[in-house]
Scaffold this active site. Sequence first.
Site, PDB file in Angstrom:
ATOM      1  N   GLU A   9      -0.125   6.799  -6.716  1.00 59.44           N
ATOM      2  CA  GLU A   9       0.614   7.591  -5.713  1.00 59.44           C
ATOM      3  C   GLU A   9       1.032   6.606  -4.639  1.00 59.44           C
ATOM      4  O   GLU A   9       0.227   6.221  -3.789  1.00 59.44           O
ATOM      5  CB  GLU A   9      -0.306   8.661  -5.103  1.00 59.44           C
ATOM      6  CG  GLU A   9      -0.832   9.679  -6.084  1.00 59.44           C
ATOM      7  CD  GLU A   9       0.172  10.775  -6.372  1.00 59.44           C
ATOM      8  OE1 GLU A   9       1.249  10.804  -5.748  1.00 59.44           O
ATOM      9  OE2 GLU A   9      -0.120  11.593  -7.245  1.00 59.44           O
ATOM     10  N   CYS A  33       3.141   9.733   3.451  1.00 65.76           N
ATOM     11  CA  CYS A  33       3.951   9.210   2.342  1.00 65.76           C
ATOM     12  C   CYS A  33       5.183  10.078   2.078  1.00 65.76           C
ATOM     13  O   CYS A  33       6.207   9.579   1.637  1.00 65.76           O
ATOM     14  CB  CYS A  33       3.106   9.107   1.085  1.00 65.76           C
ATOM     15  SG  CYS A  33       2.347  10.665   0.638  1.00 65.76           S
TER      16      CYS A  33
HETATM   17  P1  NAP Z   1      -2.784  -0.015   1.140  1.00 69.55           P
HETATM   18  O1  NAP Z   1      -2.839  -1.201   2.009  1.00 69.55           O
HETATM   19  O2  NAP Z   1      -2.248  -0.155  -0.218  1.00 69.55           O
HETATM   20  O3  NAP Z   1      -4.275   0.572   1.102  1.00 69.55           O
HETATM   21  C1  NAP Z   1      -4.617   1.696   0.334  1.00 69.55           C
HETATM   22  C2  NAP Z   1      -6.068   1.569  -0.084  1.00 69.55           C
HETATM   23  O4  NAP Z   1      -6.207   0.423  -0.920  1.00 69.55           O
HETATM   24  C3  NAP Z   1      -7.029   1.356   1.079  1.00 69.55           C
HETATM   25  O5  NAP Z   1      -8.255   1.946   0.775  1.00 69.55           O
HETATM   26  C4  NAP Z   1      -7.156  -0.156   1.113  1.00 69.55           C
HETATM   27  O6  NAP Z   1      -8.339  -0.609   1.711  1.00 69.55           O
HETATM   28  C5  NAP Z   1      -7.144  -0.461  -0.353  1.00 69.55           C
HETATM   29  N1  NAP Z   1      -6.748  -1.822  -0.667  1.00 69.55           N
HETATM   30  C6  NAP Z   1      -6.106  -2.717   0.113  1.00 69.55           C
HETATM   31  N2  NAP Z   1      -5.943  -3.884  -0.553  1.00 69.55           N
HETATM   32  C7  NAP Z   1      -6.493  -3.724  -1.768  1.00 69.55           C
HETATM   33  C8  NAP Z   1      -6.655  -4.565  -2.914  1.00 69.55           C
HETATM   34  N3  NAP Z   1      -6.190  -5.805  -2.932  1.00 69.55           N
HETATM   35  N4  NAP Z   1      -7.267  -4.064  -3.996  1.00 69.55           N
HETATM   36  C9  NAP Z   1      -7.736  -2.801  -4.000  1.00 69.55           C
HETATM   37  N5  NAP Z   1      -7.627  -1.953  -2.943  1.00 69.55           N
HETATM   38  C10 NAP Z   1      -7.005  -2.416  -1.848  1.00 69.55           C
HETATM   39  O7  NAP Z   1      -1.974   1.161   1.828  1.00 69.55           O
HETATM   40  P2  NAP Z   1      -1.944   1.543   3.356  1.00 69.55           P
HETATM   41  O8  NAP Z   1      -0.898   0.744   3.985  1.00 69.55           O
HETATM   42  O9  NAP Z   1      -3.289   1.552   3.947  1.00 69.55           O
HETATM   43  O10 NAP Z   1      -1.495   3.067   3.216  1.00 69.55           O
HETATM   44  C11 NAP Z   1      -0.215   3.475   3.376  1.00 69.55           C
HETATM   45  C12 NAP Z   1       0.531   3.518   2.059  1.00 69.55           C
HETATM   46  O11 NAP Z   1      -0.007   4.546   1.241  1.00 69.55           O
HETATM   47  C13 NAP Z   1       1.980   3.866   2.250  1.00 69.55           C
HETATM   48  O12 NAP Z   1       2.775   3.082   1.413  1.00 69.55           O
HETATM   49  C14 NAP Z   1       2.042   5.310   1.834  1.00 69.55           C
HETATM   50  O13 NAP Z   1       3.294   5.775   1.418  1.00 69.55           O
HETATM   51  C15 NAP Z   1       1.052   5.343   0.742  1.00 69.55           C
HETATM   52  N6  NAP Z   1       0.628   6.724   0.515  1.00 69.55           N
HETATM   53  C16 NAP Z   1       1.049   7.356  -0.628  1.00 69.55           C
HETATM   54  C17 NAP Z   1       0.702   8.679  -0.837  1.00 69.55           C
HETATM   55  C18 NAP Z   1       1.145   9.402  -2.090  1.00 69.55           C
HETATM   56  O14 NAP Z   1       0.530  10.408  -2.428  1.00 69.55           O
HETATM   57  N7  NAP Z   1       2.170   8.945  -2.787  1.00 69.55           N
HETATM   58  C19 NAP Z   1      -0.076   9.352   0.087  1.00 69.55           C
HETATM   59  C20 NAP Z   1      -0.461   8.682   1.243  1.00 69.55           C
HETATM   60  C21 NAP Z   1      -0.114   7.363   1.443  1.00 69.55           C
HETATM   61  P3  NAP Z   1      -8.450  -0.904   3.296  1.00 69.55           P
HETATM   62  O15 NAP Z   1      -8.609   0.406   3.934  1.00 69.55           O
HETATM   63  O16 NAP Z   1      -9.638  -1.752   3.444  1.00 69.55           O
HETATM   64  O17 NAP Z   1      -7.176  -1.593   3.686  1.00 69.55           O
END
Ligand code: NAP
Length: 482
Positions: free
Chosen positions: A251, A285
């Site tokens: 997602e 998102c």
């Molecule tokens: P992110 O950096 O990808 O982080 C998401 C999750 O992954 C967090 O728990 C993060 O941990 C973890 N993470 C970070 N680096 C990682 C790695 N190398 N390997 C495994 N896990 C890792 O995303 P974000 O910026 O926090 O969140 C916003 C994004 O989520 C936006 O792009 C948004 O559109 C998307 N989103 C999508 C939906 C949907 O349903 N389509 C819903 C909500 C949000 P940490 O917390 O430690 O960084």
Amino acid sequence: MMTDCQTRMYIDGQWCGAEGKGKLAVINPATEEPCAEVACGGAADARRAIDAAERALPGWSGRTAYERADILKATADLMRQRADRIARLMTIEQGKPLAESKGETLATAAFFEWYAEEAKRLYGRIVPHHVPTKRHFVIHHPVGICAAIAPWNFPILLPVRKIAPAIAAGCTNVTRPASQTPLCLMEVFRCLDEAGLPPGVANLVTGPAGEIADVLLADPRVRKIGFTGSNEVGQELMRKAADQVKKISLELGGHAPFIIFPDVDVEQAARTAVTAKFRNNGQVCISASRFYVHPDRREEFTEAVVRFAKTLKLGNGLDDGVEIGPMFEQAAVDKTIGLIEDAQSKGAAVLCGGRRSERFERGFFFEPAVVTGLTRDMRIMRTEPFSPILPILEFTGVDDAIRQANDTPYGLASYVLTNDINTAVNMAERLEFGMVGINDFTPATAQCPFGGMKASGFGREGGIEGIEDYVSAKHVCLGVTA
Ligand code: NAP
């Protein structure tokens, strides 16, 4: 520093500290102060959680759907009883206003309830045979141990969309929450525990994302990864999951168009646009990122949007009447300012807001921005903004709206305001997005599928579709004497 909340990991039915004994500070975005310190686990804790999930799997998958459903339903009930407490924790660690936190808590409880019911409806099939000596049955087999990784913007809803269908289907789970928003999810795990979930069925491991995710990806016992987050991390996980042909659902981000047809009440449309855009500071998102208005109504719409945006009450989400809390972190504020500066340098006009609020000495408070004069080369038009910026553009008719709306690598959510039924159907059928909100801007609910097309990912959460990722269809072919 809060002392009345859970701050430990939940592994094998026990609340426990990290094996390395580390701690991670959780920051309140309204004050920039630490509000709690949680266990900072690591690879060893992730392995312990997988061991526990493996031990629990035969017993849990062997329970009847009705037994599993009872525990899920009891969890939903406990969450509803504790909704005020869970919501308060969410506001403190995430920043969103209390009413939004309460809404997320109740929506999350609804997922437990929905999948309690879906567990009982996971029917198989009897398929007609083509030769007299065979009979065909299709049954569902739980995928096994499933992992969940989710971000901070909906800190309990996004993990539970993965946990609830997994355990409903008879799988076991290991969840790794976002680093900065573990507290309210710990309260949800408290509900699971008190509802009678057997040890090891669902486990919560806090700590560094990469280290824990690498264990989940490398361990062949983990058969599915459910991820919500950025495209960059999602793609990295997909590449790593390929090594073991591990199932994955993604997602990811979006860039939602919001198309306002000239037949609607413009004042009402402007109010809807402002509410839709600035909810959770645009850190959603499915947040609308591009607002298309017919040239005949653009001036009127723009004036009303600016007027409404200026009246939004900014403040600590715990305070009465606050409509917009702080942004989540300094990096989010910096990114938003970067998008605005980039757009301005290429000719865009900022009609209101667009800077860190000077009314607050502490906290990541940002004034909601309305922007016009946008062009395709601006970063805000190409990448997911995830910020409180409302860009206004124009369109001439249905075909032009479809062309501009679909001109993006993303395909998560889209929105249309119209009173014309033919326009509504035409748009719904031609928009290339997983969700189309027509005269509605929150197309997300437990009983319907949520997910993206194109670069926004694959797999669905919610609805009858949301449990499909957690089972494998198994064909049982029975030879019989004719
Ligand atoms: P992110 O950096 O990808 O982080 C998401 C999750 O992954 C967090 O728990 C993060 O941990 C973890 N993470 C970070 N680096 C990682 C790695 N190398 N390997 C495994 N896990 C890792 O995303 P974000 O910026 O926090 O969140 C916003 C994004 O989520 C936006 O792009 C948004 O559109 C998307 N989103 C999508 C939906 C949907 O349903 N389509 C819903 C909500 C949000 P940490 O917390 O430690 O960084």
